[in-house]
Design a protein around this motif. Structure first.
Motif, PDB file in Angstrom:
ATOM      1  N   ARG A 195       0.822  -1.209   0.000  1.00  0.00           N
ATOM      2  CA  ARG A 195       0.000   0.000   0.000  1.00  0.00           C
ATOM      3  C   ARG A 195       0.859   1.264   0.000  1.00  0.00           C
ATOM      4  O   ARG A 195       1.917   1.286   0.634  1.00  0.00           O
ATOM      5  CB  ARG A 195      -0.859   0.048   1.267  1.00  0.00           C
ATOM      6  CG  ARG A 195      -1.952  -0.956   1.279  1.00  0.00           C
ATOM      7  CD  ARG A 195      -2.783  -0.782   2.546  1.00  0.00           C
ATOM      8  NE  ARG A 195      -3.666  -1.931   2.679  1.00  0.00           N
ATOM      9  CZ  ARG A 195      -4.283  -2.267   3.805  1.00  0.00           C
ATOM     10  NH1 ARG A 195      -4.123  -1.532   4.895  1.00  0.00           N
ATOM     11  NH2 ARG A 195      -5.063  -3.321   3.847  1.00  0.00           N
TER      12      ARG A 195
ATOM     13  N   ARG B  31     -11.839  -1.942   3.851  1.00  0.00           N
ATOM     14  CA  ARG B  31     -12.300  -1.683   2.479  1.00  0.00           C
ATOM     15  C   ARG B  31     -11.776  -2.738   1.514  1.00  0.00           C
ATOM     16  O   ARG B  31     -12.506  -3.233   0.658  1.00  0.00           O
ATOM     17  CB  ARG B  31     -11.873  -0.277   2.039  1.00  0.00           C
ATOM     18  CG  ARG B  31     -12.668   0.829   2.751  1.00  0.00           C
ATOM     19  CD  ARG B  31     -12.464   2.199   2.134  1.00  0.00           C
ATOM     20  NE  ARG B  31     -11.188   2.803   2.503  1.00  0.00           N
ATOM     21  CZ  ARG B  31     -10.984   3.444   3.664  1.00  0.00           C
ATOM     22  NH1 ARG B  31     -11.945   3.543   4.563  1.00  0.00           N
ATOM     23  NH2 ARG B  31      -9.812   3.983   3.925  1.00  0.00           N
ATOM     24  N   GLU B  32     -10.514  -3.138   1.696  1.00  0.00           N
ATOM     25  CA  GLU B  32      -9.953  -4.187   0.830  1.00  0.00           C
ATOM     26  C   GLU B  32     -10.702  -5.507   0.991  1.00  0.00           C
ATOM     27  O   GLU B  32     -11.023  -6.176   0.014  1.00  0.00           O
ATOM     28  CB  GLU B  32      -8.474  -4.417   1.173  1.00  0.00           C
ATOM     29  CG  GLU B  32      -7.508  -3.550   0.398  1.00  0.00           C
ATOM     30  CD  GLU B  32      -6.050  -3.970   0.615  1.00  0.00           C
ATOM     31  OE1 GLU B  32      -5.187  -3.130   0.351  1.00  0.00           O
ATOM     32  OE2 GLU B  32      -5.785  -5.118   1.066  1.00  0.00           O
TER      33      GLU B  32
ATOM     34  N   THR C  31      -5.990   4.073  10.650  1.00  0.00           N
ATOM     35  CA  THR C  31      -6.413   4.269   9.261  1.00  0.00           C
ATOM     36  C   THR C  31      -6.069   3.050   8.405  1.00  0.00           C
ATOM     37  O   THR C  31      -6.809   2.708   7.479  1.00  0.00           O
ATOM     38  CB  THR C  31      -5.747   5.529   8.659  1.00  0.00           C
ATOM     39  OG1 THR C  31      -4.382   5.550   9.056  1.00  0.00           O
ATOM     40  CG2 THR C  31      -6.405   6.794   9.164  1.00  0.00           C
ATOM     41  N   GLY C  32      -4.957   2.383   8.738  1.00  0.00           N
ATOM     42  CA  GLY C  32      -4.601   1.155   8.022  1.00  0.00           C
ATOM     43  C   GLY C  32      -5.659   0.077   8.213  1.00  0.00           C
ATOM     44  O   GLY C  32      -6.003  -0.648   7.271  1.00  0.00           O
TER      45      GLY C  32
ATOM     46  N   CYS D 236       2.071   4.621   1.348  1.00  0.00           N
ATOM     47  CA  CYS D 236       2.109   5.145   2.716  1.00  0.00           C
ATOM     48  C   CYS D 236       2.187   6.669   2.661  1.00  0.00           C
ATOM     49  O   CYS D 236       2.628   7.245   1.660  1.00  0.00           O
ATOM     50  CB  CYS D 236       3.329   4.565   3.431  1.00  0.00           C
ATOM     51  SG  CYS D 236       3.543   5.174   5.122  1.00  0.00           S
TER      52      CYS D 236
ATOM     53  N   ARG E  95      -8.442   0.802   5.992  1.00  0.00           N
ATOM     54  CA  ARG E  95      -8.106   0.434   4.606  1.00  0.00           C
ATOM     55  C   ARG E  95      -8.251  -1.073   4.409  1.00  0.00           C
ATOM     56  O   ARG E  95      -8.734  -1.534   3.371  1.00  0.00           O
ATOM     57  CB  ARG E  95      -6.672   0.848   4.270  1.00  0.00           C
ATOM     58  CG  ARG E  95      -6.518   2.340   4.069  1.00  0.00           C
ATOM     59  CD  ARG E  95      -5.053   2.751   3.968  1.00  0.00           C
ATOM     60  NE  ARG E  95      -4.507   2.619   2.612  1.00  0.00           N
ATOM     61  CZ  ARG E  95      -3.304   3.069   2.255  1.00  0.00           C
ATOM     62  NH1 ARG E  95      -2.522   3.667   3.143  1.00  0.00           N
ATOM     63  NH2 ARG E  95      -2.869   2.924   1.027  1.00  0.00           N
ATOM     64  N   THR E  96      -7.810  -1.836   5.408  1.00  0.00           N
ATOM     65  CA  THR E  96      -7.947  -3.290   5.316  1.00  0.00           C
ATOM     66  C   THR E  96      -9.421  -3.668   5.201  1.00  0.00           C
ATOM     67  O   THR E  96      -9.797  -4.552   4.418  1.00  0.00           O
ATOM     68  CB  THR E  96      -7.326  -3.969   6.559  1.00  0.00           C
ATOM     69  OG1 THR E  96      -5.964  -3.543   6.675  1.00  0.00           O
ATOM     70  CG2 THR E  96      -7.380  -5.481   6.457  1.00  0.00           C
TER      71      THR E  96
ATOM     72  N   SER F 184     -11.663   2.335  12.246  1.00  0.00           N
ATOM     73  CA  SER F 184     -11.235   1.164  13.022  1.00  0.00           C
ATOM     74  C   SER F 184     -12.230   0.892  14.151  1.00  0.00           C
ATOM     75  O   SER F 184     -12.394  -0.258  14.572  1.00  0.00           O
ATOM     76  CB  SER F 184      -9.821   1.379  13.572  1.00  0.00           C
ATOM     77  OG  SER F 184      -9.789   2.519  14.404  1.00  0.00           O
TER      78      SER F 184
ATOM     79  N   ALA G  40       0.988   1.746   7.033  1.00  0.00           N
ATOM     80  CA  ALA G  40      -0.092   1.697   6.041  1.00  0.00           C
ATOM     81  C   ALA G  40      -1.063   0.552   6.329  1.00  0.00           C
ATOM     82  O   ALA G  40      -2.155   0.499   5.761  1.00  0.00           O
ATOM     83  CB  ALA G  40       0.489   1.561   4.633  1.00  0.00           C
ATOM     84  N   TYR G  41      -0.682  -0.362   7.224  1.00  0.00           N
ATOM     85  CA  TYR G  41      -1.521  -1.516   7.542  1.00  0.00           C
ATOM     86  C   TYR G  41      -2.013  -1.511   8.988  1.00  0.00           C
ATOM     87  O   TYR G  41      -3.139  -1.892   9.259  1.00  0.00           O
ATOM     88  CB  TYR G  41      -0.749  -2.824   7.281  1.00  0.00           C
ATOM     89  CG  TYR G  41      -0.398  -3.010   5.834  1.00  0.00           C
ATOM     90  CD1 TYR G  41      -1.250  -3.693   4.979  1.00  0.00           C
ATOM     91  CD2 TYR G  41       0.766  -2.466   5.304  1.00  0.00           C
ATOM     92  CE1 TYR G  41      -0.949  -3.847   3.626  1.00  0.00           C
ATOM     93  CE2 TYR G  41       1.082  -2.612   3.960  1.00  0.00           C
ATOM     94  CZ  TYR G  41       0.220  -3.302   3.130  1.00  0.00           C
ATOM     95  OH  TYR G  41       0.512  -3.439   1.803  1.00  0.00           O
TER      96      TYR G  41
ATOM     97  N   GLU H 104     -16.183   4.239   2.448  1.00  0.00           N
ATOM     98  CA  GLU H 104     -15.243   5.353   2.638  1.00  0.00           C
ATOM     99  C   GLU H 104     -15.306   5.926   4.055  1.00  0.00           C
ATOM    100  O   GLU H 104     -14.397   6.605   4.490  1.00  0.00           O
ATOM    101  CB  GLU H 104     -15.517   6.465   1.612  1.00  0.00           C
ATOM    102  CG  GLU H 104     -15.164   6.070   0.174  1.00  0.00           C
ATOM    103  CD  GLU H 104     -13.761   5.494   0.055  1.00  0.00           C
ATOM    104  OE1 GLU H 104     -12.817   6.101   0.592  1.00  0.00           O
ATOM    105  OE2 GLU H 104     -13.621   4.407  -0.540  1.00  0.00           O
TER     106      GLU H 104
END
Lengths: 340, 340
Positions: free
Chosen positions: B175, B199-200, B192-193, B177, B196-197, B221, B187-188, B217
């Motif tokens: 991802r 959404r993935e 916020t990571g 960063c 993102r996970t 967490s 990034a994980y 969006e």
């Protein structure tokens, strides 16, 4: 009063090398014994003591040893023991500091592993003089490390810190490492790792290469070096691959301790710029922005034949462990250091 | 003579929080100002000084401050400056230690970044009391770290050591960063990571999940935590994924400094065992053999609302930097500390 010399002892799987070293890092005299001649540890210490004693006498150094530093695999600085050594026959916990100090009538002894000793040697006598933050990376059969932070070796809470050969560089489909895990830096960037890369590249590619004249199983990092020097593209690509991974690994290390330099030592460094150029380029390309352009990649300044003894000896200056000895005879004043 | 209090100041992008702290880590009184009210740094310092001064007077603490510790993004311990701060408007090099010390008539000031301050706070007043080797990991919008080796914070040769949120965990297809590189731990494993996970996972999988009721969006967490608590499998898998990667990252950190504990702090730690269990399991599974079973994963013991001020204040006890002040008037003895 500080005495003029220290004794450095490096215990390898084959030879135990020792030397009398002065404060400027001159090896005044050195000798060696076979490490595996004795299955009993006490016998080994006895032979080591006699051999050293002869060296001391021949060099007028008896009574002039400030401390003894020992570099050995799996040596624990805190406990003075060698723990579960893979290549030594003397048991799982070898109380080497105590036994050696006793054999030498109470001279203080300190021990650490080979890579930490190399870092101390570099800081005391070599390329890291005056540096307070640096990382020593030893590139031999394996990849070892000694980390200095704020002028002190990093031992960690258990005495075993600094196994940077075993950070994981390939999290998927990584090479099996000697430590039983997969993907470790050591599996790629040691001398044996470079030879493995050669075999992989020869399998995966079809271009011609000088290395194809050799039995793949016998290829060494030296063969790769010699082919690269002659402009062999496959060999050059092996150095590029190795240097790039080292640079990536070093970028993560810099994010940890932000060292002034990473100092490389060991057989693989004989390849010089073939290795250093891709390492430096890869390091800069992978660094977190705040660190860019700051950490130097340099080579050890210690002669390889002296380095192990010098590194171990550096520990001798700060050695404190003294074996408890039998009470001195009444005729001797109790405060005096026993004769050696 | 040591004075009874220190002052802790935490400069965030929105608020600047400060507190008077005693030697046992009690926040005697605290206050705050808006960080961005003044585009001119001198005006900011002036307002900070008046607000603190009122707090000191109201608590009978004037003249009783031993030192001032400041936690701020990109703060450099060695130079006393904030360098290129991403969210502060006062320029590229802000000489904060000097200016604040001057405003407070020469009280010594020390500064460091937020995560280092958190580590100091934990060592002085929290879960790391008595520990000489530990790593503090802050899990918030980003992933920060403060490393303690041998009882001392690791600053590195340039004062910027300890950016462990930016070790690289995915070397391929990682991802993007915030630092401009790819694949960083941050990034994980930041809050916020984790979003993102989520959404993935929602994209890549087709099973039902409470998280599908939300606009992808907008997922945070906290949403993932709340779904996981209700047994939502996708949310549970997100914690497993996050914890596993953290454990892998921590295994490499242990190979560096062999800490007694890794201490977690920040919003994400509210998820407790949901996160800690996979972290611990993954750490043990990935550790180099010699380290197994030794390094604890524990949570911060500082109240989150106090932690930033406490951490900064801990630095106040060892602050040494004093701004040079104009020579005292002839009527005052030169040796005396100027009045505050």
């Amino acid at each position: 009063m500080t005495k003029p010399y220290v004794l450095g002892i490096d215990i390898g799987g084959t030879n135990t090398v020792f030397g009398i070293v002065d404060a400027r890092g001159q090896v005044v005299a050195s000798g060696s014994i076979k490490t595996l001649q004795h299955l009993d540890f006490d016998d080994y210490v006895k032979e080591l003591h006699s051999a050293v004693q002869r060296l001391l006498l021949a060099n007028d150094a008896e009574g002039k040893i400030q401390g003894i530093g020992i570099g050995a695999p799996n040596a624990n600085y805190y406990t003075g023991e060698i723990i579960n050594p893979p290549n030594l026959p003397w048991g799982d916990r070898i109380p080497i500091a105590e036994k050696v100090s006793k054999a030498f009538h109470g001279i203080p002894v300190a021990i650490t592993n080979d890579a930490n000793a190399a870092a101390l040697g570099e800081m005391t006598y070599g390329a890291a003089r005056g540096m307070k933050d640096f990382i020593m990376i030893t590139l031999g059969t394996g990849v070892g490390s000694g980390i200095v932070v704020n002028g002190q070796l990093v031992y960690g809470h258990d005495g075993f810190a600094g196994e940077l050969g075993h950070v994981v560089m390939k999290r998927n489909n990584g090479r099996v490492c000697g430590c039983g895990r997969t993907g470790c830096l050591e599996a790629y960037c040691s001398a044996t790792g470079v030879a493995r890369t050669a075999r992989e590249f020869l399998d995966a590619r079809s271009d011609s290469s000088l290395l194809r004249n050799l039995d793949p199983e016998d290829i060494t990092s030296k063969d790769v070096y010699e082919a690269a020097v002659q402009g062999d593209q496959l060999a050059l690509d092996i150095f590029k691959f190795t240097g790039e991974m080292m640079g990536e690994a070093f970028a993560d290390m810099v994010a940890f301790s932000s060292p002034q330099a990473i100092i490389l030592f060991g057989g693989l460094t004989k390849s010089g710029e073939l290795l250093l150029k891709p390492v430096r380029e890869s390091l800069e390309a992978h660094l977190f922005p705040i660190y860019r352009g700051k950490t130097k990649i340099i080579l050890s300044e210690l002669k390889e034949s002296d380095a192990a003894v010098l590194g171990a000896s550096a520990l001798g200056w700060e050695a404190k462990y003294r074996a408890e000895l039998p009470a001195p005879l009444p005729s001797q004043p109790a405060e005096e250091t026993p004769l050696q």
